[in-house]
Design a protein around this motif. Sequence first.
Motif, PDB file in Angstrom:
ATOM      1  N   LEU A 129       0.834  -1.198   0.000  1.00 27.46           N
ATOM      2  CA  LEU A 129       0.000   0.000   0.000  1.00 27.46           C
ATOM      3  C   LEU A 129       0.869   1.247   0.000  1.00 27.46           C
ATOM      4  CD1 LEU A 129      -2.809   1.305   0.182  1.00 27.46           C
ATOM      5  CD2 LEU A 129      -2.651   1.107   2.676  1.00 27.46           C
ATOM      6  N   HIS A 130       1.912   1.238   0.799  1.00 22.49           N
ATOM      7  CA  HIS A 130       2.861   2.344   0.846  1.00 22.49           C
ATOM      8  C   HIS A 130       4.153   1.899   0.152  1.00 22.49           C
ATOM      9  CE1 HIS A 130       0.179   4.256   3.733  1.00 22.49           C
ATOM     10  NE2 HIS A 130       0.160   3.111   4.399  1.00 22.49           N
ATOM     11  N   ALA A 131       4.488   2.537  -0.930  1.00 24.10           N
ATOM     12  CA  ALA A 131       5.666   2.141  -1.699  1.00 24.10           C
ATOM     13  C   ALA A 131       6.929   2.324  -0.870  1.00 24.10           C
ATOM     14  CB  ALA A 131       5.750   2.971  -2.983  1.00 24.10           C
ATOM     15  N   GLU A 132       7.837   1.374  -0.993  1.00 23.01           N
ATOM     16  CA  GLU A 132       9.131   1.477  -0.316  1.00 23.01           C
ATOM     17  C   GLU A 132      10.172   0.727  -1.131  1.00 23.01           C
ATOM     18  OE1 GLU A 132       9.608  -1.113   3.219  1.00 23.01           O
ATOM     19  OE2 GLU A 132       7.426  -1.325   3.132  1.00 23.01           O
ATOM     20  N   PRO A 133      11.448   1.068  -0.993  1.00 23.76           N
ATOM     21  CA  PRO A 133      12.492   0.395  -1.766  1.00 23.76           C
ATOM     22  C   PRO A 133      12.552  -1.087  -1.424  1.00 23.76           C
ATOM     23  CG  PRO A 133      13.316   2.399  -0.730  1.00 23.76           C
ATOM     24  CD  PRO A 133      11.978   2.138  -0.140  1.00 23.76           C
ATOM     25  N   GLU A 134      12.839  -1.899  -2.439  1.00 26.11           N
ATOM     26  CA  GLU A 134      12.969  -3.331  -2.198  1.00 26.11           C
ATOM     27  C   GLU A 134      14.325  -3.639  -1.564  1.00 26.11           C
ATOM     28  OE1 GLU A 134      10.689  -5.434  -2.320  1.00 26.11           O
ATOM     29  OE2 GLU A 134       9.165  -4.271  -3.377  1.00 26.11           O
ATOM     30  N   SER A 135      14.399  -4.774  -0.899  1.00 19.54           N
ATOM     31  CA  SER A 135      15.636  -5.209  -0.258  1.00 19.54           C
ATOM     32  C   SER A 135      16.569  -5.832  -1.290  1.00 19.54           C
ATOM     33  CB  SER A 135      15.331  -6.231   0.835  1.00 19.54           C
ATOM     34  OG  SER A 135      16.504  -6.852   1.295  1.00 19.54           O
ATOM     35  N   ALA A 136      17.857  -5.634  -1.093  1.00 21.58           N
ATOM     36  CA  ALA A 136      18.839  -6.248  -1.985  1.00 21.58           C
ATOM     37  C   ALA A 136      19.081  -7.705  -1.624  1.00 21.58           C
ATOM     38  CB  ALA A 136      20.158  -5.481  -1.896  1.00 21.58           C
ATOM     39  N   HIS A 137      18.598  -8.145  -0.463  1.00 27.03           N
ATOM     40  CA  HIS A 137      18.928  -9.476   0.030  1.00 27.03           C
ATOM     41  C   HIS A 137      17.722 -10.378   0.264  1.00 27.03           C
ATOM     42  CE1 HIS A 137      22.798  -7.599   0.670  1.00 27.03           C
ATOM     43  NE2 HIS A 137      22.230  -6.696   1.449  1.00 27.03           N
ATOM     44  N   ARG A 138      16.524  -9.810   0.330  1.00 27.32           N
ATOM     45  CA  ARG A 138      15.334 -10.599   0.615  1.00 27.32           C
ATOM     46  C   ARG A 138      14.243 -10.280  -0.377  1.00 27.32           C
ATOM     47  NH1 ARG A 138      13.732  -8.745   6.346  1.00 27.32           N
ATOM     48  NH2 ARG A 138      14.541  -6.786   5.505  1.00 27.32           N
ATOM     49  N   THR A 139      13.439 -11.288  -0.711  1.00 27.83           N
ATOM     50  CA  THR A 139      12.291 -11.069  -1.585  1.00 27.83           C
ATOM     51  C   THR A 139      11.195 -10.353  -0.790  1.00 27.83           C
ATOM     52  OG1 THR A 139      11.100 -13.098  -1.023  1.00 27.83           O
ATOM     53  CG2 THR A 139      12.825 -13.255  -2.737  1.00 27.83           C
ATOM     54  N   PRO A 140      10.198  -9.799  -1.463  1.00 34.49           N
ATOM     55  CA  PRO A 140       9.107  -9.136  -0.741  1.00 34.49           C
ATOM     56  C   PRO A 140       8.410 -10.056   0.257  1.00 34.49           C
ATOM     57  CG  PRO A 140       9.028  -8.549  -3.058  1.00 34.49           C
ATOM     58  CD  PRO A 140      10.076  -9.608  -2.932  1.00 34.49           C
ATOM     59  N   PHE A 141       8.231 -11.328  -0.106  1.00 34.62           N
ATOM     60  CA  PHE A 141       7.537 -12.244   0.797  1.00 34.62           C
ATOM     61  C   PHE A 141       8.416 -12.644   1.977  1.00 34.62           C
ATOM     62  CE2 PHE A 141       5.331 -13.672  -3.333  1.00 34.62           C
ATOM     63  CZ  PHE A 141       4.478 -12.586  -3.285  1.00 34.62           C
ATOM     64  N   GLN A 142       9.710 -12.718   1.773  1.00 39.50           N
ATOM     65  CA  GLN A 142      10.614 -12.969   2.897  1.00 39.50           C
ATOM     66  C   GLN A 142      10.571 -11.807   3.886  1.00 39.50           C
ATOM     67  OE1 GLN A 142      14.223 -13.564   0.687  1.00 39.50           O
ATOM     68  NE2 GLN A 142      14.087 -15.801   0.788  1.00 39.50           N
ATOM     69  N   ARG A 143      10.495 -10.599   3.378  1.00 39.19           N
ATOM     70  CA  ARG A 143      10.394  -9.432   4.260  1.00 39.19           C
ATOM     71  C   ARG A 143       9.075  -9.457   5.028  1.00 39.19           C
ATOM     72  NH1 ARG A 143      11.575  -4.019   1.100  1.00 39.19           N
ATOM     73  NH2 ARG A 143      12.051  -3.214   3.185  1.00 39.19           N
ATOM     74  N   ASP A 144       8.005  -9.854   4.374  1.00 40.57           N
ATOM     75  CA  ASP A 144       6.721  -9.983   5.070  1.00 40.57           C
ATOM     76  C   ASP A 144       6.839 -10.963   6.225  1.00 40.57           C
ATOM     77  OD1 ASP A 144       5.589  -8.234   3.281  1.00 40.57           O
ATOM     78  OD2 ASP A 144       4.323  -9.712   2.296  1.00 40.57           O
ATOM     79  N   ARG A 145       7.404 -12.129   5.940  1.00 46.74           N
ATOM     80  CA  ARG A 145       7.574 -13.147   6.981  1.00 46.74           C
ATOM     81  C   ARG A 145       8.361 -12.588   8.155  1.00 46.74           C
ATOM     82  NH1 ARG A 145      11.877 -17.085   5.166  1.00 46.74           N
ATOM     83  NH2 ARG A 145      13.030 -15.158   5.585  1.00 46.74           N
ATOM     84  N   ASP A 146       9.442 -11.895   7.854  1.00 45.35           N
ATOM     85  CA  ASP A 146      10.301 -11.370   8.914  1.00 45.35           C
ATOM     86  C   ASP A 146       9.589 -10.291   9.727  1.00 45.35           C
ATOM     87  OD1 ASP A 146      12.127 -13.099   7.842  1.00 45.35           O
ATOM     88  OD2 ASP A 146      13.355 -11.555   6.884  1.00 45.35           O
TER      89      ASP A 146
END
Length: 391
Positions: free
Chosen positions: A17-34
Amino acid sequence: MPLAPYACDPAASRGRLHAEPESAHRTPFQRDRDRIIHSSAFRRLKHKTQVFVEHEGDYYRTRLTHSIEVAQVARTLARDLGLTEELAEAVALAHDLGHTPFGHTGEDALHACMTPYGGFDHNAQALRIVTEIETRYAEWDGLNLTWETLEGIAKHNGPLTSGPDAEAADLHYALAEYVARHDLELHTHASAEAQAAAVSDDIAYNTHDLDDGLRAGLFEIEELLDLPIVGDCFREVDRKWPALDAGRRQHEALRRVFGALVEDVLDTSRLRLGALGAADAAGVRAAGSPVVGFSDGMIADLRLVRGFLFERMYRHWKVARMRRKAAGVVAELFAIYMETPGVLPDEWRESARHAVSETGRARVVADYIAGMTDRFALQEHRELTDPMSRV
Protein backbone atom coordinates in the motif's frame (compact mmCIF):
# COMPACT_ATOMS: atom_id res chain seq x y z
CA MET A 1 12.43 -26.76 -7.40
CA PRO A 2 11.33 -24.14 -9.96
CA LEU A 3 8.09 -22.28 -9.33
CA ALA A 4 4.97 -23.64 -10.97
CA PRO A 5 3.19 -21.24 -13.37
CA TYR A 6 0.30 -20.88 -10.91
CA ALA A 7 2.58 -19.84 -8.02
CA CYS A 8 2.85 -16.26 -6.78
CA ASP A 9 6.18 -15.09 -8.11
CA PRO A 10 7.76 -12.64 -5.62
CA ALA A 11 9.30 -10.76 -8.54
CA ALA A 12 5.77 -10.04 -9.80
CA SER A 13 4.22 -9.03 -6.47
CA ARG A 14 1.48 -6.41 -6.62
CA GLY A 15 3.47 -4.48 -4.05
CA ARG A 16 2.55 -2.66 -0.86
CA LEU A 17 0.00 0.00 0.00
CA HIS A 18 2.86 2.34 0.85
CA ALA A 19 5.67 2.14 -1.70
CA GLU A 20 9.13 1.48 -0.32
CA PRO A 21 12.49 0.40 -1.77
CA GLU A 22 12.97 -3.33 -2.20
CA SER A 23 15.64 -5.21 -0.26
CA ALA A 24 18.84 -6.25 -1.98
CA HIS A 25 18.93 -9.48 0.03
CA ARG A 26 15.33 -10.60 0.62
CA THR A 27 12.29 -11.07 -1.58
CA PRO A 28 9.11 -9.14 -0.74
CA PHE A 29 7.54 -12.24 0.80
CA GLN A 30 10.61 -12.97 2.90
CA ARG A 31 10.39 -9.43 4.26
CA ASP A 32 6.72 -9.98 5.07
CA ARG A 33 7.57 -13.15 6.98
CA ASP A 34 10.30 -11.37 8.91
CA ARG A 35 8.08 -8.40 9.79
CA ILE A 36 5.43 -10.77 11.13
CA ILE A 37 7.96 -12.67 13.25
CA HIS A 38 9.32 -9.44 14.73
CA SER A 39 5.88 -7.98 15.50
CA SER A 40 4.59 -7.51 19.04
CA ALA A 41 1.44 -9.46 18.23
CA PHE A 42 3.47 -12.50 17.16
CA ARG A 43 5.47 -12.51 20.40
CA ARG A 44 2.28 -12.40 22.47
CA LEU A 45 1.11 -15.65 20.88
CA LYS A 46 3.56 -17.38 23.25
CA HIS A 47 1.10 -16.86 26.11
CA LYS A 48 -2.16 -17.39 24.23
CA THR A 49 -3.51 -20.91 24.29
CA GLN A 50 -5.56 -23.11 21.96
CA VAL A 51 -7.85 -25.10 24.26
CA PHE A 52 -6.21 -24.98 27.68
CA VAL A 53 -5.46 -21.81 29.60
CA GLU A 54 -1.81 -20.76 29.67
CA HIS A 55 -1.10 -21.65 33.29
CA GLU A 56 -2.52 -25.19 33.07
CA GLY A 57 0.65 -26.83 31.75
CA ASP A 58 3.91 -26.26 29.89
CA TYR A 59 3.42 -29.04 27.34
CA TYR A 60 0.17 -27.92 25.75
CA ARG A 61 0.22 -26.00 22.48
CA THR A 62 0.09 -22.24 22.52
CA ARG A 63 -0.87 -20.04 19.59
CA LEU A 64 2.84 -19.49 18.98
CA THR A 65 3.85 -23.16 18.84
CA HIS A 66 0.75 -23.87 16.75
CA SER A 67 1.64 -21.11 14.29
CA ILE A 68 5.17 -22.48 13.94
CA GLU A 69 3.78 -25.97 13.29
CA VAL A 70 1.38 -24.59 10.68
CA ALA A 71 4.21 -22.71 8.97
CA GLN A 72 6.32 -25.88 8.82
CA VAL A 73 3.52 -27.81 7.12
CA ALA A 74 2.77 -24.92 4.77
CA ARG A 75 6.38 -24.81 3.62
CA THR A 76 6.34 -28.56 2.99
CA LEU A 77 3.17 -28.35 0.90
CA ALA A 78 4.37 -25.29 -0.99
CA ARG A 79 7.74 -26.83 -1.80
CA ASP A 80 6.20 -30.03 -3.14
CA LEU A 81 3.56 -28.21 -5.20
CA GLY A 82 5.97 -25.71 -6.73
CA LEU A 83 4.61 -22.76 -4.79
CA THR A 84 6.44 -19.86 -3.13
CA GLU A 85 7.36 -21.16 0.30
CA GLU A 86 7.92 -17.77 1.94
CA LEU A 87 4.44 -16.53 1.05
CA ALA A 88 2.80 -19.68 2.41
CA GLU A 89 4.93 -19.34 5.53
CA ALA A 90 4.07 -15.66 6.02
CA VAL A 91 0.33 -16.32 5.81
CA ALA A 92 0.67 -19.30 8.15
CA LEU A 93 2.61 -17.30 10.76
CA ALA A 94 0.06 -14.47 10.64
CA HIS A 95 -3.14 -16.50 10.58
CA ASP A 96 -3.67 -16.49 14.38
CA LEU A 97 -2.45 -12.97 15.20
CA GLY A 98 -6.01 -11.78 15.80
CA HIS A 99 -6.92 -14.38 18.40
CA THR A 100 -8.02 -13.23 21.84
CA PRO A 101 -6.80 -14.67 25.13
CA PHE A 102 -8.38 -18.02 26.10
CA GLY A 103 -8.71 -19.35 22.55
CA HIS A 104 -12.11 -19.64 20.91
CA THR A 105 -13.80 -19.14 24.29
CA GLY A 106 -12.33 -15.65 24.49
CA GLU A 107 -13.29 -14.92 20.91
CA ASP A 108 -16.90 -16.01 21.48
CA ALA A 109 -17.12 -13.89 24.62
CA LEU A 110 -15.64 -10.81 22.93
CA HIS A 111 -17.91 -11.26 19.91
CA ALA A 112 -20.93 -11.33 22.23
CA CYS A 113 -19.76 -8.08 23.84
CA MET A 114 -19.11 -6.51 20.44
CA THR A 115 -22.34 -7.63 18.75
CA PRO A 116 -23.93 -4.13 19.06
CA TYR A 117 -20.75 -2.57 17.63
CA GLY A 118 -19.97 -4.71 14.58
CA GLY A 119 -18.94 -7.97 16.23
CA PHE A 120 -15.51 -9.54 16.55
CA ASP A 121 -13.74 -11.93 14.19
CA HIS A 122 -10.16 -13.14 14.68
CA ASN A 123 -9.38 -13.27 10.94
CA ALA A 124 -10.51 -9.68 10.47
CA GLN A 125 -8.63 -8.72 13.63
CA ALA A 126 -5.43 -10.23 12.22
CA LEU A 127 -5.77 -7.94 9.19
CA ARG A 128 -6.45 -5.00 11.52
CA ILE A 129 -3.29 -5.78 13.49
CA VAL A 130 -0.96 -5.94 10.49
CA THR A 131 -2.47 -2.89 8.78
CA GLU A 132 -3.20 -0.58 11.72
CA ILE A 133 -2.57 -1.68 15.31
CA GLU A 134 1.13 -2.48 14.99
CA THR A 135 2.79 0.95 15.12
CA ARG A 136 6.52 0.43 14.63
CA TYR A 137 7.36 2.34 11.49
CA ALA A 138 7.80 6.09 11.02
CA GLU A 139 5.94 6.41 7.72
CA TRP A 140 2.85 4.22 8.19
CA ASP A 141 0.74 2.26 10.64
CA GLY A 142 0.84 -1.51 10.41
CA LEU A 143 3.54 -3.66 8.84
CA ASN A 144 2.98 -2.56 5.22
CA LEU A 145 2.87 -6.15 3.97
CA THR A 146 2.52 -7.07 0.31
CA TRP A 147 -0.86 -7.39 -1.34
CA GLU A 148 -0.45 -11.16 -1.61
CA THR A 149 0.19 -11.66 2.10
CA LEU A 150 -2.71 -9.39 3.08
CA GLU A 151 -4.95 -11.24 0.65
CA GLY A 152 -3.95 -14.53 2.24
CA ILE A 153 -4.64 -13.27 5.76
CA ALA A 154 -8.04 -11.92 4.76
CA LYS A 155 -9.43 -14.79 2.68
CA HIS A 156 -7.35 -17.93 3.18
CA ASN A 157 -10.60 -19.72 4.05
CA GLY A 158 -12.28 -18.66 0.81
CA PRO A 159 -14.06 -15.72 -0.87
CA LEU A 160 -15.84 -13.28 1.43
CA THR A 161 -18.17 -11.59 -1.07
CA SER A 162 -20.17 -12.90 -4.01
CA GLY A 163 -18.74 -10.59 -6.66
CA PRO A 164 -16.55 -7.54 -7.30
CA ASP A 165 -19.51 -5.19 -6.98
CA ALA A 166 -21.27 -7.03 -4.15
CA GLU A 167 -22.33 -5.12 -1.09
CA ALA A 168 -19.87 -5.30 1.78
CA ALA A 169 -22.60 -4.94 4.40
CA ASP A 170 -21.94 -8.39 5.86
CA LEU A 171 -18.19 -7.88 6.11
CA HIS A 172 -16.60 -7.29 9.47
CA TYR A 173 -15.81 -3.60 9.84
CA ALA A 174 -12.04 -4.21 9.91
CA LEU A 175 -12.21 -5.85 6.50
CA ALA A 176 -14.67 -3.34 5.04
CA GLU A 177 -12.65 -0.33 6.18
CA TYR A 178 -9.37 -1.68 4.83
CA VAL A 179 -10.58 -2.88 1.42
CA ALA A 180 -12.20 0.49 0.87
CA ARG A 181 -8.69 1.88 0.43
CA HIS A 182 -6.80 -1.23 -0.73
CA ASP A 183 -8.85 -3.73 -2.74
CA LEU A 184 -7.99 -7.31 -1.78
CA GLU A 185 -10.51 -8.77 -4.27
CA LEU A 186 -12.55 -10.50 -1.60
CA HIS A 187 -14.81 -12.14 -4.21
CA THR A 188 -12.05 -14.49 -5.42
CA HIS A 189 -10.24 -17.40 -3.82
CA ALA A 190 -6.85 -16.68 -2.31
CA SER A 191 -3.58 -17.80 -3.86
CA ALA A 192 -2.54 -21.45 -3.77
CA GLU A 193 0.04 -20.45 -1.15
CA ALA A 194 -2.66 -19.05 1.16
CA GLN A 195 -4.77 -22.15 0.59
CA ALA A 196 -1.76 -24.26 1.59
CA ALA A 197 -1.50 -22.25 4.81
CA ALA A 198 -5.21 -22.76 5.53
CA VAL A 199 -5.16 -26.54 5.11
CA SER A 200 -1.91 -26.68 7.12
CA ASP A 201 -3.86 -25.15 10.00
CA ASP A 202 -6.34 -28.04 9.76
CA ILE A 203 -3.55 -30.62 9.65
CA ALA A 204 -1.82 -29.14 12.68
CA TYR A 205 -4.79 -28.74 14.98
CA ASN A 206 -6.39 -32.08 14.09
CA THR A 207 -3.26 -33.89 15.22
CA HIS A 208 -2.12 -31.74 18.11
CA ASP A 209 -5.55 -31.61 19.72
CA LEU A 210 -5.42 -35.41 19.89
CA ASP A 211 -1.95 -35.19 21.39
CA ASP A 212 -2.89 -32.51 23.94
CA GLY A 213 -6.09 -34.33 24.89
CA LEU A 214 -4.16 -37.52 25.60
CA ARG A 215 -1.53 -35.61 27.60
CA ALA A 216 -4.26 -33.97 29.66
CA GLY A 217 -5.92 -37.32 30.39
CA LEU A 218 -9.22 -36.24 28.84
CA PHE A 219 -9.42 -39.56 26.97
CA GLU A 220 -7.33 -42.71 26.51
CA ILE A 221 -5.61 -44.18 23.45
CA GLU A 222 -8.01 -47.13 23.40
CA GLU A 223 -10.88 -44.69 22.84
CA LEU A 224 -9.24 -43.55 19.58
CA LEU A 225 -8.92 -46.97 18.00
CA ASP A 226 -12.33 -46.83 16.30
CA LEU A 227 -11.63 -43.46 14.69
CA PRO A 228 -10.75 -43.44 10.98
CA ILE A 229 -7.07 -42.85 10.17
CA VAL A 230 -6.15 -42.60 13.86
CA GLY A 231 -7.06 -46.17 14.74
CA ASP A 232 -5.21 -47.56 11.71
CA CYS A 233 -2.07 -45.63 12.67
CA PHE A 234 -2.11 -46.95 16.22
CA ARG A 235 -2.61 -50.52 14.97
CA GLU A 236 0.30 -50.12 12.56
CA VAL A 237 2.54 -49.02 15.42
CA ASP A 238 1.31 -51.88 17.63
CA ARG A 239 2.11 -54.45 14.94
CA LYS A 240 5.61 -53.10 14.48
CA TRP A 241 6.41 -52.45 18.17
CA PRO A 242 3.98 -54.47 20.33
CA ALA A 243 5.71 -53.61 23.61
CA LEU A 244 6.30 -49.88 23.02
CA ASP A 245 5.80 -47.61 26.03
CA ALA A 246 2.77 -45.30 26.01
CA GLY A 247 4.61 -42.08 25.22
CA ARG A 248 6.46 -43.48 22.21
CA ARG A 249 3.36 -45.33 21.05
CA GLN A 250 1.38 -42.09 21.08
CA HIS A 251 4.05 -40.15 19.22
CA GLU A 252 4.66 -42.80 16.57
CA ALA A 253 0.95 -43.13 15.85
CA LEU A 254 0.18 -39.43 15.71
CA ARG A 255 3.17 -38.67 13.48
CA ARG A 256 1.66 -41.22 11.06
CA VAL A 257 -1.69 -39.46 11.26
CA PHE A 258 0.13 -36.21 10.48
CA GLY A 259 1.87 -37.81 7.51
CA ALA A 260 -1.36 -39.31 6.17
CA LEU A 261 -3.05 -35.90 6.19
CA VAL A 262 -0.11 -34.27 4.40
CA GLU A 263 0.03 -36.99 1.74
CA ASP A 264 -3.71 -36.74 1.14
CA VAL A 265 -3.46 -32.97 0.57
CA LEU A 266 -0.51 -33.37 -1.79
CA ASP A 267 -2.15 -36.11 -3.85
CA THR A 268 -5.48 -34.27 -4.03
CA SER A 269 -3.92 -30.88 -4.80
CA ARG A 270 -1.71 -32.23 -7.59
CA LEU A 271 -4.79 -33.68 -9.29
CA ARG A 272 -6.79 -30.46 -8.88
CA LEU A 273 -4.00 -28.21 -10.07
CA GLY A 274 -3.34 -30.47 -13.04
CA ALA A 275 -7.01 -30.47 -14.00
CA LEU A 276 -7.25 -26.70 -13.60
CA GLY A 277 -4.26 -26.04 -15.82
CA ALA A 278 -3.90 -22.50 -14.54
CA ALA A 279 -1.37 -20.45 -16.48
CA ASP A 280 -0.76 -18.09 -13.57
CA ALA A 281 -1.80 -17.26 -10.02
CA ALA A 282 -4.86 -15.42 -11.33
CA GLY A 283 -6.16 -18.73 -12.63
CA VAL A 284 -6.11 -20.16 -9.13
CA ARG A 285 -7.98 -17.15 -7.76
CA ALA A 286 -10.62 -17.45 -10.47
CA ALA A 287 -11.21 -21.17 -9.88
CA GLY A 288 -14.67 -21.96 -8.60
CA SER A 289 -13.36 -23.98 -5.66
CA PRO A 290 -10.16 -24.44 -3.63
CA VAL A 291 -7.31 -26.22 -5.40
CA VAL A 292 -5.23 -27.05 -2.32
CA GLY A 293 -7.04 -29.18 0.22
CA PHE A 294 -8.17 -32.58 1.45
CA SER A 295 -9.92 -35.23 -0.59
CA ASP A 296 -13.65 -35.73 -0.02
CA GLY A 297 -12.93 -39.02 1.75
CA MET A 298 -10.46 -37.41 4.12
CA ILE A 299 -12.89 -34.59 4.87
CA ALA A 300 -15.50 -37.18 5.87
CA ASP A 301 -12.99 -39.00 8.09
CA LEU A 302 -11.83 -35.80 9.75
CA ARG A 303 -15.43 -34.87 10.47
CA LEU A 304 -15.64 -37.99 12.67
CA VAL A 305 -12.35 -37.13 14.38
CA ARG A 306 -13.53 -33.60 15.07
CA GLY A 307 -16.83 -34.94 16.38
CA PHE A 308 -14.94 -37.10 18.86
CA LEU A 309 -12.79 -34.18 19.98
CA PHE A 310 -15.81 -31.94 20.32
CA GLU A 311 -17.54 -34.34 22.66
CA ARG A 312 -14.57 -35.70 24.58
CA MET A 313 -12.26 -32.68 24.71
CA TYR A 314 -13.94 -29.34 24.03
CA ARG A 315 -16.99 -30.32 26.12
CA HIS A 316 -15.03 -32.10 28.84
CA TRP A 317 -16.04 -30.83 32.27
CA LYS A 318 -12.52 -29.66 33.09
CA VAL A 319 -12.35 -27.62 29.89
CA ALA A 320 -15.94 -26.40 30.29
CA ARG A 321 -15.23 -25.06 33.78
CA MET A 322 -12.24 -23.07 32.59
CA ARG A 323 -14.18 -21.89 29.53
CA ARG A 324 -16.88 -20.52 31.81
CA LYS A 325 -14.38 -18.60 33.93
CA ALA A 326 -12.48 -17.32 30.90
CA ALA A 327 -15.65 -16.06 29.24
CA GLY A 328 -16.55 -14.24 32.42
CA VAL A 329 -13.15 -12.58 32.60
CA VAL A 330 -13.45 -11.22 29.04
CA ALA A 331 -17.04 -10.02 29.53
CA GLU A 332 -16.23 -8.28 32.83
CA LEU A 333 -13.12 -6.60 31.44
CA PHE A 334 -15.11 -5.30 28.48
CA ALA A 335 -17.83 -3.89 30.74
CA ILE A 336 -15.29 -2.24 33.05
CA TYR A 337 -13.34 -0.58 30.24
CA MET A 338 -16.51 0.65 28.54
CA GLU A 339 -17.89 2.10 31.76
CA THR A 340 -14.58 3.43 33.09
CA PRO A 341 -12.09 4.02 30.23
CA GLY A 342 -9.92 5.91 32.71
CA VAL A 343 -8.52 2.61 33.98
CA LEU A 344 -7.00 1.83 30.58
CA PRO A 345 -3.25 2.43 30.03
CA ASP A 346 -2.34 5.91 28.76
CA GLU A 347 -2.32 5.31 25.00
CA TRP A 348 -5.48 3.22 25.03
CA ARG A 349 -7.23 5.60 27.42
CA GLU A 350 -6.63 8.53 25.11
CA SER A 351 -7.88 6.58 22.10
CA ALA A 352 -11.04 5.60 23.99
CA ARG A 353 -11.67 9.14 25.20
CA HIS A 354 -11.22 10.60 21.73
CA ALA A 355 -13.53 8.08 20.08
CA VAL A 356 -16.36 9.95 18.38
CA SER A 357 -18.99 7.41 19.36
CA GLU A 358 -19.74 4.53 21.71
CA THR A 359 -18.99 2.18 18.82
CA GLY A 360 -15.58 3.76 18.38
CA ARG A 361 -14.83 3.35 22.08
CA ALA A 362 -15.98 -0.28 21.97
CA ARG A 363 -13.60 -1.00 19.12
CA VAL A 364 -10.69 0.47 21.06
CA VAL A 365 -11.61 -1.70 24.03
CA ALA A 366 -11.94 -4.79 21.81
CA ASP A 367 -8.50 -4.14 20.29
CA TYR A 368 -6.99 -3.86 23.77
CA ILE A 369 -8.61 -7.04 25.12
CA ALA A 370 -7.88 -9.02 21.97
CA GLY A 371 -4.19 -8.23 22.32
CA MET A 372 -3.98 -9.60 25.86
CA THR A 373 -2.29 -12.86 26.76
CA ASP A 374 -4.11 -15.35 28.99
CA ARG A 375 -1.88 -14.45 31.92
CA PHE A 376 -2.26 -10.69 31.51
CA ALA A 377 -6.05 -10.91 31.16
CA LEU A 378 -6.29 -12.88 34.41
CA GLN A 379 -3.95 -10.44 36.15
CA GLU A 380 -5.83 -7.39 34.86
CA HIS A 381 -9.17 -8.85 35.87
CA ARG A 382 -7.88 -9.58 39.37
CA GLU A 383 -6.48 -6.07 39.81
CA LEU A 384 -9.72 -4.46 38.65
CA THR A 385 -12.14 -6.66 40.60
CA ASP A 386 -10.35 -7.85 43.74
CA PRO A 387 -10.31 -5.16 46.46
CA MET A 388 -7.34 -6.85 48.08
CA SER A 389 -5.23 -6.79 44.93
CA ARG A 390 -2.34 -4.35 44.86
CA VAL A 391 -2.14 -2.28 41.70
